[in-house]
Structure formats: structure tokens, C-alpha cells
Design an enzyme around this catalytic site. Structure first.
Site, PDB file in Angstrom:
ATOM      1  N   ARG A 122     -21.180  11.599  11.738  1.00 28.42           N
ATOM      2  CA  ARG A 122     -21.687  11.077  10.478  1.00 28.42           C
ATOM      3  C   ARG A 122     -22.804  10.055  10.641  1.00 28.42           C
ATOM      4  O   ARG A 122     -23.766  10.039   9.870  1.00 28.42           O
ATOM      5  CB  ARG A 122     -20.534  10.457   9.688  1.00 28.42           C
ATOM      6  N   GLY A 175       0.831   3.695   4.101  1.00 29.45           N
ATOM      7  CA  GLY A 175       1.836   2.886   3.425  1.00 29.45           C
ATOM      8  C   GLY A 175       3.047   3.678   2.982  1.00 29.45           C
ATOM      9  O   GLY A 175       4.196   3.279   3.236  1.00 29.45           O
ATOM     10  N   HIS A 192     -18.937   4.236   3.134  1.00 27.43           N
ATOM     11  CA  HIS A 192     -17.727   5.060   3.130  1.00 27.43           C
ATOM     12  C   HIS A 192     -16.545   4.341   3.800  1.00 27.43           C
ATOM     13  O   HIS A 192     -15.855   3.564   3.174  1.00 27.43           O
ATOM     14  CB  HIS A 192     -18.038   6.385   3.814  1.00 27.43           C
ATOM     15  N   GLU A 239      -6.382   2.362   7.734  1.00 26.77           N
ATOM     16  CA  GLU A 239      -7.754   1.861   7.718  1.00 26.77           C
ATOM     17  C   GLU A 239      -7.835   0.343   7.717  1.00 26.77           C
ATOM     18  O   GLU A 239      -8.879  -0.220   8.031  1.00 26.77           O
ATOM     19  CB  GLU A 239      -8.503   2.412   6.490  1.00 26.77           C
ATOM     20  N   SER A 272     -17.460  16.575   0.661  1.00 30.43           N
ATOM     21  CA  SER A 272     -16.784  16.600   1.956  1.00 30.43           C
ATOM     22  C   SER A 272     -17.695  17.008   3.105  1.00 30.43           C
ATOM     23  O   SER A 272     -18.544  17.888   2.972  1.00 30.43           O
ATOM     24  CB  SER A 272     -15.601  17.570   1.889  1.00 30.43           C
ATOM     25  N   GLY A 312       0.823  -1.202   0.000  1.00 31.85           N
ATOM     26  CA  GLY A 312       0.000   0.000   0.000  1.00 31.85           C
ATOM     27  C   GLY A 312       0.855   1.249   0.000  1.00 31.85           C
ATOM     28  O   GLY A 312       1.947   1.268   0.602  1.00 31.85           O
ATOM     29  N   SER A 370      -9.272  10.139   9.681  1.00 34.35           N
ATOM     30  CA  SER A 370      -8.684   9.045   8.900  1.00 34.35           C
ATOM     31  C   SER A 370      -7.272   9.391   8.454  1.00 34.35           C
ATOM     32  O   SER A 370      -6.342   8.594   8.623  1.00 34.35           O
ATOM     33  CB  SER A 370      -9.561   8.720   7.690  1.00 34.35           C
ATOM     34  N   LEU A 371      -7.094  10.587   7.882  1.00 35.46           N
ATOM     35  CA  LEU A 371      -5.751  10.996   7.478  1.00 35.46           C
ATOM     36  C   LEU A 371      -4.841  11.103   8.695  1.00 35.46           C
ATOM     37  O   LEU A 371      -3.655  10.777   8.635  1.00 35.46           O
ATOM     38  CB  LEU A 371      -5.799  12.338   6.747  1.00 35.46           C
ATOM     39  N   ARG A 417     -16.197   6.637  12.965  1.00 40.34           N
ATOM     40  CA  ARG A 417     -15.042   7.529  12.854  1.00 40.34           C
ATOM     41  C   ARG A 417     -15.490   8.975  12.715  1.00 40.34           C
ATOM     42  O   ARG A 417     -16.357   9.283  11.899  1.00 40.34           O
ATOM     43  CB  ARG A 417     -14.177   7.152  11.646  1.00 40.34           C
TER      44      ARG A 417
END
Length: 639
Positions: free
Chosen positions: A331, A46, A402, A426, A285, A41, A441-442, A436
Site C-alpha cells: 500500500r 475486543g 487508513h 490495532e 478494497s 472495544g 489487520s483482521l 501493514r
């Protein structure tokens, strides 16, 4: 299998990571050169891991199925990346970010891992800034921030609506530096077919060259999976079409436990499906909910153009139901609220499966230029897809599959239950619980790759320095390659009439209908029957044109869909087992009178870690009990 050992360090929560780093086993620079690490990845986790491990002096092999590391799915993240730097002086802190993530995940995540993710978040922003990521800045030159769902502070750093793309370009630049120095060798257009286990440890992988069809063997002292999530199990999702779960699933079948597979996030801000021929959906977004107001008409079936519906005839349902957070609820909450309004007959568009996201008030207050500076590329993308100008008419949005909070079980060091096999970003389960929060995530992916794994992996590799380079002539490689080739030949031999994509589409519909935004026992049991019937049809009527000795995307799809059938069974089984509602896992039988998720902390405050027991055998459930010391499990409220 032995009892799960999360390897959480002793001591106060805020000191665990510091204590771990000060006592971890080290590998001296001369020995690092002797150790080989495979990283699969090239997204933020990665590329971050490969470049950092290369910088430390390890010999790294980096694989991706794309033609370039730049095409990793991290490129698609739009809204931002969280960090507790508190530039706004609005009360943010490492602890508050930690608490927001724990609460946002509905108290189904491991405290120590979540706190560490919050702790390294500030390093992530500093690192990307040094790499040249063009984060937005305020009038004084300080990096600018905005809010995301589930929080009441402004901690999300962003580059317009292209944060993932810009961060990935930064990560790619650091990776390229190590490639040029010879510390990292890049293998594009390779797909991992299986994991090689020698004496109980991960020692390599079998890959297929997607251009030539050649089957390859690659050995190493440790293997790192940074392969993303499995949201495309729904077929229509916000993920890239080729995103898949196959690498993680192969590791699972070799002994890595799979944790919380039913925890899948449904994103509330997606362009609704336009026709039956789509292969994916497009994300708008979550950052748009900073300035956009979500509403539906108060009257059922009101088909008037939105701009002529007066304010008093609009239901701003998120602001009505959740006054403290309004449009910035998490979310899962926003997605279910939109579904509820649409199911009740108040949805808009021809299908009735959409709600409005309206920027009229924000444009009047801030001016069109200010909104364009924040979201211009997102607005351009929306008008290209729909033909509607969101500067003059509200967007139409609806929830879509998502992010996956579930993934391979890992301990505090990010190692799976297979020694020498790590899972980051992830692809693991560890930081987000049952839901989440946006822009985390980033943060997690970059934190895992750049600042956590490079520290933890030496604890394992320190005992591997006497192991010579792993020979790919060993019988374990031969046997694993043989099994991979036999599976390919099995696909090619079916010679049916239906494509892999047609099966994937039907599987996705089953999953969305019965194990999507809401679930119930009757539907989940029906899903298991439907999945098994479709799986049998797949193995009897699949058609793959062309050979395996050249580019064959239908062959690639077939392998991924076959894995999805197996994962779908486990996902539904996990959802059936968890007789509660928490975060994105919403069982209709377990909800409050107000329609909110109703947890059962007495019976289900654990990580469900599933063990593969063999072909046709039911999975075995292992439980990692979640013990909360720093936070009190409360009813999750955003009102």
C-alpha cells in the site's frame, strides 16, 4: 523507567510460542471465577478477547461507545483475512507469511510477535468457519483465496467484499453466547474517560454513560484495550467518524509508552474527496487490485473519457515501475506512486487528484458475472457514491489515511508498560512495523483476541488471585473521577464560537499536508508550530452547546479532539526524530535515486517508544532495538 523488556522467549523462532504456552503460569478454573477483567472495544480483537476470556471462566466486563457491539469498526474491513493454509499449493507457509509481513513492514517490526501472528492465522480461519462466517469457496468446496498487495501467493480468505462484517457477526455471536451465560457483562454507550492505577497496576476505568451523562467507576484485576487506531487524526480518513485514540492516549498519560506514532498507513484505493463537506472518505478494497489495472493518461491534462483513450496512450505506472508485483505492490508503494503521477500533472478528474482503476480487461477475460461474484457489493457502493458504473467505466481512486501501525508499546505477552494493562489489535504497535500488508489487520486482531491474549494474561493473573474484588470506593477512583469531571467542566466553561469538528478539520489538514504521505524536516517543524497555535485557539474558542447530563455528541468530540492535539505533537516529533524513510514513513530527504524509501538500519532499526513526561514537557524516547535472527535486513524491492 526500567529498560524495556520485550519478554521474548528463548529458543528457535518457530518454537517460541509453543514453548511459552507450555511454561506459562496457569489459573485454575475455580480461581478464574474470582478474577475480573475489563475489555474495552468490541471489534474482532475486543469481542474475541471478551468471549474467549468468558469461555475460560473469567468474569468479564465489556465496553463500547456504540449502541451495539456489531457497530465496531472491524465491520468496515472489506477485502479479506490472511492465513498460511496453502490451499492453493502455491508455495505458501507460516514462514513465508511471516517474511512477507516483516518485509512489508520494512524491517521495523519485532520478529517473534510477527511469527506468532502468522502461526495462529490458520486457527483464526478455522475458528471463524466454525462460527459460520460464509467465506467464499471454490468449485470443489474448499475455502477460496485471493492475493493482496506485497505477496506472490494466494492466502487471503474472503467473503465477497464484506469480510469484516461477516467476521464481526461471527465474533458477535460468540460474544453473545458468553453474555447469555453470564460470563460477560456488556456495557454499550460508554466512553472511557481515564484509567485507574492502584499501587502501580491497572485496576479499573472511569467511564461516561453517553445517554445519561452519568460518570461511572469500574474496577477489575486487569484491563484490556482493544480500541483500534488513530487514523481519524487526519479528519478525512477511511475510518468510522467516531473512531478515536482517546482510550489509548489516557493510558499513555498514565504511564503506557506509545510506540512508533508516526507509522500511519495511507491506503491507495479510496474514493477521492468529492466536496468540502465530507466528514470521511470511503475505502475501495485493496482486493480490487487483483483484477483492476491502475493507470493514468500518458499525456498531461488529457481530459478525454477514459474508455476512448487507447491502450498505447495509457501509463500503467505500477506495472511499469514494479514488474514483479505490478498492481499488487504494498500500500505505501502504491500510494506514493499515485501521488507522484498526480503531482506530476497526470492525474484525472476535475481536481487532478485521482488515477484510474480499470476492470475492462478482467471483465473481458473472466466475464461480468465472475467479477460481480468477487466484488459486486463494492461496485454497488462505488456507483451509489459517484454515479459511475465501474463495469463500464474505470473507477477513480486516490490515497487516504487508513490504518495506524503505531500504538501502545506491548511486550510479547501484549502487556503495556503498566502492569495489568494489555493492548490488542490495532491499538498496539507490535506486528506491522512501518507498513501493514493488506488483510493482516483482521488476522492480527482476531489472533490477539482469540488465541494469544487468553494464553498470555494468565501469566499476570496467576499472581492476582489473592487480590479481592477491586473496590471503586478507593481514593484512586475518587481522584481519577474528579479529574475527569473537571476536564468536562473545563470544556463546557470555554463558551467560544467554534465547534470541535471545525478544529478537527483544520488539524487534519495540517497533518495531511505536513505529516501525511510524504514528510520533510521543514514541513514537520512548521506543523508543530501550527498545531500548537491551533491547540491554543481550541482551548480559548471552543463552543459546546448543551449540558453534560444527557446525550451530547459535541462534548464527546471535544474530548477526542483535545487528545488528538496532544497525539499530533508526538506524531510529528516522532517523524522528525526518525531521519530515514521506511514503509509508510517517507521523508523526502531520504530516498533512493529511483524515489524509493531509503532506510538507515545502522541508526534506526529500533522501536521508538515514547514516555509521557508531564503537561508541557517533551516526551522521553526509549528504544527497543530490533534484532533479526531469521531474516536479513535487505533493501525492500518489489521490482
Amino acid at each position: 523507567m526500567e529498560k524495556l523488556n520485550s519478554k521474548i522467549p528463548e529458543g528457535p523462532l518457530a518454537q517460541k510460542w509453543t514453548k511459552f504456552k507450555s511454561s506459562v503460569k496457569l489459573v485454575n478454573p475455580a480461581n478464574k471465577k474470582k478474577l475480573e477483567i475489563i475489555v474495552i472495544g468490541t471489534g474482532l480483537s475486543g469481542a474475541g478477547a471478551a468471549s474467549s476470556l468468558g469461555e475460560l471462566g473469567y468474569s468479564v466486563k465489556n465496553f463500547c461507545y456504540q449502541d451495539s457491539p456489531r457497530r465496531a469498526h472491524s465491520v468496515a474491513a472489506q477485502g479479506g483475512i490472511n492465513a498460511a493454509k496453502n490451499y492453493q499449493s502455491d508455495g505458501d507457509s507460516t514462514y513465508r507469511l511471516f517474511y512477507d509481513m516483516i518485509k512489508g513492514g520494512d524491517f521495523r517490526a519485532r520478529e517473534a510477535n510477527v511469527y506468532r501472528a502468522a502461526e495462529v492465522s490458520t486457527q483464526v480461519i478455522d475458528h471463524y468457519t466454525a462460527l459460520g462466517v460464509p467465506f467464499a469457496r471454490d468449485y470443489g468446496g474448499t475455502l477460496d483465496t485471493r492475493s493482496f498487495g506485497g505477496v506472490q501467493v494466494s492466502r487471503t480468505f474472503y467473503a465477497k467484499g464484506q469480510t469484516g462484517q461477516q467476521c464481526l457477526l461471527g465474533a458477535y455471536s460468540s460474544l453473545n453466547r458468553q453474555i447469555k451465560k453470564g460470563n460477560v457483562k456488556m456495557y454499550p454507550r460508554r466512553e472511557m474517560l481515564d484509567l485507574v492505577i492502584i499501587d502501580g497496576k491497572a485496576r479499573g476505568i472511569i467511564t461516561r454513560n453517553l445517554i445519561t451523562g452519568e460518570i461511572e467507576r469500574h474496577g477489575a484485576h486487569a484491563v484490556v484495550l482493544a480500541t483500534g487506531g488513530y487514523g481519524t487524526i487526519y479528519y478525512l480518513s477511511t475510518l468510522a467518524v467516531n473512531s478515536n485514540a482517546s482510550a489509548a492516549w489516557k493510558a499513555h498519560k498514565k504511564g503506557a509508552l506509545f510506540a512508533n506514532p508516526s507509522f500511519i498507513q495511507i491506503h491507495p484505493t479510496c474514493v477521492p474527496q468529492l466536496n468540502e463537506f465530507q466528514s470521511k472518505l470511503t475505502l475501495m478494497s485493496e482486493s480490487l487490485r487483483n483484477d483492476g489495472r491502475v493507470w493514468v493518461p500518458k499525456s498531461k491534462g488529457d481530459s478525454r473519457p477514459p474508455n476512448i483513450i487507447p491502450s498505447e496512450e495509457r501509463d500503467y505506472f505500477l506495472e511499469r515501475r514494479y514488474p514483479a508485483f505490478g498492481n499488487l505492490v504494498p500500500r505505501d508503494v502504491a500510494s506514493r506512486a499515485a501521488k507522484e503521477r498526480c503531482d506530476a500533472g497526470f492525474g484525472v478528474s476535475e481536481t487532478g487528484l485521482a488515477v484510474y482503476l480499470d476492470f475492462t480487461d478482467a471483465i473481458k477475460k473472466q466475464g461480468k458475472k465472475a467479477i460481480e461474484n468477487k466484488y459486486g457489493n463494492l461496485f454497488d457502493m462505488y456507483v451509489t457514491i459517484t454515479g459511475i458504473d465501474p463495469y463500464t467505466e474505470p473507477m477513480r481512486i486516490y490515497p487516504a489515511g487508513h490504518y495506524t501501525m503505531g500504538g501502545l508499546w506491548v511486550d510479547y505477552e501484549l502487556m503495556t508498560t503498566i502492569p495489568g494493562l494489555y493492548s490488542i489489535g490495532e491499538s498496539n504497535f507490535s506486528d506491522h512495523g512501518a507498513n501493514r500488508l493488506g488483510a493482516s489487520s483482521l488476522m492480527q486482531a482476531a489472533g490477539d483476541g482469540y488465541f494469544i491474549l487468553p494464553n498470555t494474561i494468565s501469566n499476570y493473573l496467576a499472581d492476582e488471585i489473592k487480590i479481592p474484588p477491586v473496590s471503586t470506593d478507593r481514593p484512586e477512583f475518587v481522584e481519577t473521577e474528579k479529574a475527569a469531571v473537571e476536564r468536562i467542566n473545563k470544556f463546557l466553561a470555554i463558551k467560544g464560537k467554534q465547534t470541535a469538528s471545525s478544529f478537527h478539520k483544520r488539524l487534519g489538514k495540517i497533518m495531511w499536508d505536513y505529516c501525511g504521505m510524504v514528510r520533510n524536516e521543514e514541513g514537520l517543524k512548521k506543523a508543530l508550530t501550527l498545531i500548537n497555535d491551533l491547540k491554543a485557539e481550541f482551548w480559548n474558542d471552543l463552543n459546546i452547546p448543551g449540558p453534560d447530563s444527557e446525550v451530547n455528541q459535541e462534548l464527546e468530540k471535544a474530548g477526542r479532539v483535545a487528545d488528538y492535539f496532544e497525539l499530533a505533537e508526538l506524531l510529528v516529533t516522532d517523524a522528525l526524530n526518525r531521519k530515514e524513510s521506511c514503509g509508510a514513513h517517507f521523508r523526502e530527504e531520504y530516498q533512493t535515486p529511483e524515489g524509493e524509501a531509503q532506510r538507515n538500519d545502522e541508526k534506526y532499526a529500533y522501536v521508538a517508544a515514547w514516555e509521557y513526561a508531564g503537561e508541557g514537557q517533551p516526551h522521553i524516547l526509549h528504544k527497543e532495538e530490533l534484532n533479526f535472527v531469521e531474516v536479513e535486513m535487505k533493501v525492500r524491492s518489489y521490482k
